[in-house]
Design a protein around this motif. Sequence first.
Motif, PDB file in Angstrom:
ATOM      1  N   GLY A 140       0.783  -1.231   0.000  1.00 41.73           N
ATOM      2  CA  GLY A 140       0.000   0.000   0.000  1.00 41.73           C
ATOM      3  C   GLY A 140       0.811   1.273   0.000  1.00 41.73           C
ATOM      4  N   ALA A 141       2.139   1.170   0.128  1.00 42.81           N
ATOM      5  CA  ALA A 141       2.991   2.357   0.020  1.00 42.81           C
ATOM      6  C   ALA A 141       3.604   2.485  -1.368  1.00 42.81           C
ATOM      7  CB  ALA A 141       4.095   2.321   1.081  1.00 42.81           C
ATOM      8  N   GLY A 142       3.278   1.559  -2.257  1.00 44.57           N
ATOM      9  CA  GLY A 142       3.764   1.634  -3.628  1.00 44.57           C
ATOM     10  C   GLY A 142       2.908   2.549  -4.481  1.00 44.57           C
ATOM     11  N   LYS A 173       6.661  -3.587   3.083  1.00 46.98           N
ATOM     12  CA  LYS A 173       8.030  -3.813   3.549  1.00 46.98           C
ATOM     13  C   LYS A 173       8.854  -2.533   3.491  1.00 46.98           C
ATOM     14  CE  LYS A 173      12.039  -6.783   2.468  1.00 46.98           C
ATOM     15  NZ  LYS A 173      12.556  -7.804   1.507  1.00 46.98           N
ATOM     16  N   LEU A 174       8.394  -1.574   2.691  1.00 44.86           N
ATOM     17  CA  LEU A 174       9.110  -0.312   2.445  1.00 44.86           C
ATOM     18  C   LEU A 174      10.474  -0.571   1.798  1.00 44.86           C
ATOM     19  CD1 LEU A 174       8.238   1.916   5.539  1.00 44.86           C
ATOM     20  CD2 LEU A 174       7.119   1.800   3.300  1.00 44.86           C
ATOM     21  N   THR A 175      10.430  -1.233   0.636  1.00 51.69           N
ATOM     22  CA  THR A 175      11.625  -1.317  -0.199  1.00 51.69           C
ATOM     23  C   THR A 175      11.840   0.039  -0.861  1.00 51.69           C
ATOM     24  OG1 THR A 175      10.325  -2.076  -2.097  1.00 51.69           O
ATOM     25  CG2 THR A 175      11.231  -3.774  -0.638  1.00 51.69           C
ATOM     26  N   TYR A 176      12.741   0.111  -1.826  1.00 50.27           N
ATOM     27  CA  TYR A 176      13.098   1.397  -2.424  1.00 50.27           C
ATOM     28  C   TYR A 176      11.897   2.111  -3.029  1.00 50.27           C
ATOM     29  CZ  TYR A 176      12.624  -0.568  -7.111  1.00 50.27           C
ATOM     30  OH  TYR A 176      12.123  -1.127  -8.249  1.00 50.27           O
ATOM     31  N   ALA A 177      10.889   1.369  -3.520  1.00 49.19           N
ATOM     32  CA  ALA A 177       9.751   1.995  -4.199  1.00 49.19           C
ATOM     33  C   ALA A 177       8.567   2.231  -3.272  1.00 49.19           C
ATOM     34  CB  ALA A 177       9.310   1.135  -5.386  1.00 49.19           C
ATOM     35  N   GLY A 178       8.652   1.783  -2.031  1.00 55.64           N
ATOM     36  CA  GLY A 178       7.585   2.031  -1.083  1.00 55.64           C
ATOM     37  C   GLY A 178       7.795   3.385  -0.416  1.00 55.64           C
ATOM     38  N   ASN A 179       6.766   4.211  -0.396  1.00 54.03           N
ATOM     39  CA  ASN A 179       6.941   5.602   0.024  1.00 54.03           C
ATOM     40  C   ASN A 179       5.735   6.054   0.839  1.00 54.03           C
ATOM     41  OD1 ASN A 179       7.353   8.339   0.240  1.00 54.03           O
ATOM     42  ND2 ASN A 179       7.959   8.628  -1.885  1.00 54.03           N
ATOM     43  N   LEU A 180       5.894   6.127   2.147  1.00 57.81           N
ATOM     44  CA  LEU A 180       4.789   6.554   3.005  1.00 57.81           C
ATOM     45  C   LEU A 180       4.422   8.016   2.794  1.00 57.81           C
ATOM     46  CD1 LEU A 180       5.580   4.752   6.373  1.00 57.81           C
ATOM     47  CD2 LEU A 180       3.818   4.181   4.701  1.00 57.81           C
ATOM     48  N   ASN A 201       0.232   1.504 -15.893  1.00 52.96           N
ATOM     49  CA  ASN A 201      -0.303   2.605 -15.101  1.00 52.96           C
ATOM     50  C   ASN A 201       0.603   3.831 -15.180  1.00 52.96           C
ATOM     51  OD1 ASN A 201      -2.372   1.633 -12.372  1.00 52.96           O
ATOM     52  ND2 ASN A 201      -1.923   0.335 -14.126  1.00 52.96           N
ATOM     53  N   TYR A 202       0.015   5.003 -14.992  1.00 50.60           N
ATOM     54  CA  TYR A 202       0.780   6.243 -14.882  1.00 50.60           C
ATOM     55  C   TYR A 202      -0.029   7.209 -14.030  1.00 50.60           C
ATOM     56  CZ  TYR A 202      -2.451   8.480 -18.142  1.00 50.60           C
ATOM     57  OH  TYR A 202      -3.575   9.000 -18.730  1.00 50.60           O
ATOM     58  N   GLY A 203       0.631   8.239 -13.521  1.00 54.52           N
ATOM     59  CA  GLY A 203      -0.069   9.231 -12.734  1.00 54.52           C
ATOM     60  C   GLY A 203       0.789   9.746 -11.596  1.00 54.52           C
ATOM     61  N   PRO A 204       0.180  10.453 -10.625  1.00 59.53           N
ATOM     62  CA  PRO A 204       0.919  11.027  -9.496  1.00 59.53           C
ATOM     63  C   PRO A 204       1.574   9.963  -8.629  1.00 59.53           C
ATOM     64  CG  PRO A 204      -1.270  12.005  -9.689  1.00 59.53           C
ATOM     65  CD  PRO A 204      -1.239  10.842 -10.619  1.00 59.53           C
ATOM     66  N   TYR A 205       2.660  10.344  -7.958  1.00 63.78           N
ATOM     67  CA  TYR A 205       3.377   9.513  -6.986  1.00 63.78           C
ATOM     68  C   TYR A 205       4.077   8.306  -7.621  1.00 63.78           C
ATOM     69  CZ  TYR A 205       0.509  12.101  -3.578  1.00 63.78           C
ATOM     70  OH  TYR A 205      -0.101  13.086  -2.845  1.00 63.78           O
ATOM     71  N   HIS A 206       4.362   8.353  -8.911  1.00 61.36           N
ATOM     72  CA  HIS A 206       5.030   7.243  -9.599  1.00 61.36           C
ATOM     73  C   HIS A 206       6.528   7.329  -9.354  1.00 61.36           C
ATOM     74  CE1 HIS A 206       4.570   4.585 -13.474  1.00 61.36           C
ATOM     75  NE2 HIS A 206       5.034   3.918 -12.435  1.00 61.36           N
ATOM     76  N   PHE A 207       7.136   6.218  -8.934  1.00 56.77           N
ATOM     77  CA  PHE A 207       8.571   6.216  -8.646  1.00 56.77           C
ATOM     78  C   PHE A 207       9.348   6.589  -9.906  1.00 56.77           C
ATOM     79  CE2 PHE A 207      12.733   4.379  -7.637  1.00 56.77           C
ATOM     80  CZ  PHE A 207      12.912   4.887  -6.355  1.00 56.77           C
ATOM     81  N   PRO A 208      10.360   7.452  -9.793  1.00 55.93           N
ATOM     82  CA  PRO A 208      10.987   8.060 -10.980  1.00 55.93           C
ATOM     83  C   PRO A 208      11.810   7.137 -11.867  1.00 55.93           C
ATOM     84  CG  PRO A 208      11.302   9.453  -9.059  1.00 55.93           C
ATOM     85  CD  PRO A 208      10.753   8.161  -8.555  1.00 55.93           C
ATOM     86  N   GLU A 209      11.825   5.818 -11.617  1.00 55.13           N
ATOM     87  CA  GLU A 209      12.546   4.932 -12.522  1.00 55.13           C
ATOM     88  C   GLU A 209      11.694   4.538 -13.731  1.00 55.13           C
ATOM     89  OE1 GLU A 209      13.497   1.308 -10.504  1.00 55.13           O
ATOM     90  OE2 GLU A 209      11.419   0.708 -10.249  1.00 55.13           O
ATOM     91  N   SER A 235      14.271  10.242   6.486  1.00 55.02           N
ATOM     92  CA  SER A 235      14.171  11.394   7.379  1.00 55.02           C
ATOM     93  C   SER A 235      12.752  11.939   7.396  1.00 55.02           C
ATOM     94  CB  SER A 235      15.149  12.490   6.937  1.00 55.02           C
ATOM     95  OG  SER A 235      16.473  12.031   6.992  1.00 55.02           O
ATOM     96  N   TRP A 236      12.118  11.937   6.217  1.00 54.18           N
ATOM     97  CA  TRP A 236      10.731  12.407   6.150  1.00 54.18           C
ATOM     98  C   TRP A 236       9.829  11.504   6.980  1.00 54.18           C
ATOM     99  CZ3 TRP A 236       5.927  10.717   5.088  1.00 54.18           C
ATOM    100  CH2 TRP A 236       4.935  11.686   4.887  1.00 54.18           C
ATOM    101  N   ILE A 237      10.002  10.193   6.875  1.00 52.20           N
ATOM    102  CA  ILE A 237       9.198   9.265   7.666  1.00 52.20           C
ATOM    103  C   ILE A 237       9.375   9.546   9.159  1.00 52.20           C
ATOM    104  CG2 ILE A 237       8.886   6.853   8.318  1.00 52.20           C
ATOM    105  CD1 ILE A 237       9.716   6.051   5.545  1.00 52.20           C
ATOM    106  N   ASP A 238      10.637   9.657   9.571  1.00 52.79           N
ATOM    107  CA  ASP A 238      10.912   9.855  10.999  1.00 52.79           C
ATOM    108  C   ASP A 238      10.285  11.152  11.515  1.00 52.79           C
ATOM    109  OD1 ASP A 238      12.346   7.514  10.946  1.00 52.79           O
ATOM    110  OD2 ASP A 238      14.285   8.507  10.684  1.00 52.79           O
ATOM    111  N   ALA A 239      10.244  12.163  10.652  1.00 54.53           N
ATOM    112  CA  ALA A 239       9.744  13.468  11.071  1.00 54.53           C
ATOM    113  C   ALA A 239       8.228  13.584  10.987  1.00 54.53           C
ATOM    114  CB  ALA A 239      10.391  14.574  10.230  1.00 54.53           C
ATOM    115  N   ASN A 240       7.604  12.832  10.058  1.00 50.01           N
ATOM    116  CA  ASN A 240       6.212  13.059   9.748  1.00 50.01           C
ATOM    117  C   ASN A 240       5.270  11.899  10.047  1.00 50.01           C
ATOM    118  OD1 ASN A 240       6.045  15.798   8.114  1.00 50.01           O
ATOM    119  ND2 ASN A 240       7.912  14.741   7.470  1.00 50.01           N
ATOM    120  N   TYR A 241       5.806  10.736  10.348  1.00 52.44           N
ATOM    121  CA  TYR A 241       4.923   9.572  10.469  1.00 52.44           C
ATOM    122  C   TYR A 241       5.203   8.847  11.781  1.00 52.44           C
ATOM    123  CZ  TYR A 241       1.753   6.025   8.725  1.00 52.44           C
ATOM    124  OH  TYR A 241       0.686   5.209   8.559  1.00 52.44           O
ATOM    125  N   ASN A 242       4.194   8.762  12.622  1.00 47.50           N
ATOM    126  CA  ASN A 242       4.341   8.104  13.924  1.00 47.50           C
ATOM    127  C   ASN A 242       3.939   6.643  13.770  1.00 47.50           C
ATOM    128  OD1 ASN A 242       4.595   7.540  16.599  1.00 47.50           O
ATOM    129  ND2 ASN A 242       2.563   8.346  17.160  1.00 47.50           N
TER     130      ASN A 242
END
Length: 360
Positions: A8-10, A33-40, A197-205, A351-358
Amino acid sequence: MKILVTGGAGFIGSAVVRHIISNTSDSVINIDKLTYAGNLESLADVSGNSRYAFEQVDICDSAAMNAVFNQHQPDAVMHLAAESHVDRSISGPAAFIETNIVGTYVLLEAARSYWSTLDAARKTSFRFHHISTDEVYGDLPHPDEVPTGAELPLFTETTPYMPSSPYSASKASSDHLVRAWLRTYGFPTIVTNCSNNYGPYHFPEKLIPLVILNALEGKPLPIYGKGDQIRDWLYVEDHARALYTVVTQGKIGETYNIGGHNEKQNLQVVETICDLLDELVPKKGSYRQQISYVTDRPGHDRRYAIDANKICRELGWQPQETFESGIRKTVQWYLANSEWVQNVKSGNYQSWIDANYNRK
């Protein structure tokens, strides 16, 4: 309902989570699992909602998955967690075998064990929705391979599987496992196969975000071969609506193909992005001047195209975006969300996760 969403973070998974939380009264348990493409960060808009929960879990971890089912007691599973980049699968197929095949097996067994404990009513209403790709079908004849005026075939739900890459082969294997669990154990499964698929939040690779960002940075816009490979492009928010429609209305044992009715050559896609950037972020000369041609990838499928008539006819879903409207929204989103892009590309994501997500 309470829906367990894997991955769900992909890219597609986060669109599904955002759709459910924003447009329904259902709850979501996001397993990633939050691999490289998983982004909270892609879920920042819903992360504080009381109907949303996140668990950082590897679907290959049987004990952890059993614990998740026992704790959260979901009414349905939407399985999107997967390694999905063809180029990565060619250079390193092991991760695709592990996540896409072994992970699907572990998840099926955890879900089946949990399902077997439910009372009759909940057992009857439970669904395991497996989200797959049209790449399992291999490729279709290209227009330059058929007589002029001849009707071009499309992928249907009964098209035989002929995967071409380690990625698509691993997804084909996972599809077979899901259907086998229905046939052997009576486990209530549904499968969907989607186009690109295409659209917002797509990993830049991936092609579209890569081209947008390379163009803005003055870098080459790489095109495989002649760029005549054809894909059927599906706006990710249209896909999210389709997936929710399937998990809530689809019939057990059925397969539904989901496509955008937008066949485009890769070169056409890149040129369209360049023309939009010429309009929205003009510079001296055209962005088309940055297009470059590189050696084609091994076993590159030439054409994909989905026949989505079944889901349209039986479940009433239709894509809302044309390629022209969807690609404009996509380019505009990347232009307006440079912080998200930079966090993903610069390694500041943790760093964003640590700062913004509890999280736990």
